[in-house]
Scaffold this active site. Structure first.
Site, PDB file in Angstrom:
ATOM      1  N   ASP A 144       0.857  -1.187   0.000  1.00  0.00           N
ATOM      2  CA  ASP A 144       0.000   0.000   0.000  1.00  0.00           C
ATOM      3  C   ASP A 144       0.893   1.237   0.000  1.00  0.00           C
ATOM      4  O   ASP A 144       1.766   1.362   0.862  1.00  0.00           O
ATOM      5  CB  ASP A 144      -0.881   0.034   1.255  1.00  0.00           C
ATOM      6  CG  ASP A 144      -1.907  -1.097   1.278  1.00  0.00           C
ATOM      7  OD1 ASP A 144      -1.926  -1.895   0.323  1.00  0.00           O
ATOM      8  OD2 ASP A 144      -2.668  -1.189   2.251  1.00  0.00           O
TER       9      ASP A 144
ATOM     10  N   ASP B  41     -15.930  -3.747  -0.461  1.00  0.00           N
ATOM     11  CA  ASP B  41     -15.526  -3.446   0.916  1.00  0.00           C
ATOM     12  C   ASP B  41     -16.794  -3.385   1.753  1.00  0.00           C
ATOM     13  O   ASP B  41     -17.669  -2.562   1.501  1.00  0.00           O
ATOM     14  CB  ASP B  41     -14.771  -2.115   0.963  1.00  0.00           C
ATOM     15  CG  ASP B  41     -13.528  -2.142   0.081  1.00  0.00           C
ATOM     16  OD1 ASP B  41     -12.947  -3.229  -0.064  1.00  0.00           O
ATOM     17  OD2 ASP B  41     -13.155  -1.097  -0.460  1.00  0.00           O
TER      18      ASP B  41
END
EC number: 5.3.1.16
Length: 241
Positions: free
Chosen positions: A10, A131
């Site tokens: 990330d 998500d």
């Protein structure tokens, strides 16, 4: 059945970081994204999950850096790009950089017509990130609600989506174990493949996810567990195979 593992890198402000529950400002810094990715490739990774957090949160982008990682490592490993892909320009940039697969997140909720067109055009080079909090989708950087999970999946299934990346937001970066019930429920309701994301803390979690292969869960993203050294990628790959 073997499980494909995707170690995550990330990127925020040009550095490799990990977040807790996807919250901006909760990051821990792990240095150079290219070096982080190279570490996983050298440990035997066949895929890398590369996320542009700035693009996801709308605070800029790390496009040049992600492109450099693909240029350096793309011949040795498949790279799945994620974060802020919500229009033709960002999608084309990821594909032109050499991504093997691109994850679309919020855009799938906010612009269903565009998402349908992209799935038709790109096929299995596109996955949709779901998500989830409960059965409600979390949108843009997880800060907003995005509607019912299964209604959205029906629309995406009808459009021909070939893969979902399913993250239980409450589990992400918390090392509290994956939401196996959610993964099974999603996989049972679709013909698309499912990638598990969030909460993996120990090798037994990978064994449990592997049990869901019969339903179509064929891969898992590893983040915090690797950076916190809960286990090594080499150990995880042995379990996954």
């Amino acid at each position: 059945m073997s499980l494909t593992l995707l170690p995550a890198v990330d990127v925020r402000d040009g550095k490799a970081v990990r977040l807790r529950q996807g919250e901006s400002g909760s990051e821990t810094d792990y240095g150079s994204p290219l070096e982080a990715a190279r570490t996983w490739v050298e440990a035997g990774a066949e895929w890398i999950h590369l996320v542009d957090l700035d693009a996801a949160f709308g605070t800029g982008d790390n496009r040049a850096q992600l492109k450099e990682i693909v240029r350096e490592l793309g011949r040795e490993v498949n790279i799945e790009m994620s974060g802020g892909v919500r229009d033709d320009a960002s999608l084309d940039a990821a594909l032109e950089a050499g991504a093997a697969r691109v994850n679309i997140g919020t855009a799938a909720l906010e612009n269903p017509e565009w998402t349908r067109e992209v799935i038709a055009r790109c096929g299995d080079k596109v996955a949709v990130g779901l998500d989830v909090r409960g059965h409600t989708l979390a949108a843009r950087g997880w800060t907003r609600e995005g509607g019912d999970l299964f209604e959205t999946m029906k629309m995406l299934d009808d459009a021909g989506c070939s893969r979902y990346v399913v993250t239980d937001v409450a589990k992400d970066g918390m090392m509290s174990g994956p939401n196996l019930a959610l993964l099974k429920e999603v996989a049972e309701r679709t013909n698309a493949k499912v990638t598990a994301s969030g909460g993996i803390a120990k090798l037994d979690d990978l064994k449990a996810i592997k049990e869901l292969a019969q339903y179509g869960v064929d891969s898992a993203i590893l983040g915090k567990s690797l950076y916190a050294r809960a286990f090594s990628l080499e150990e995880a790959l042995v379990v996954a195979k």
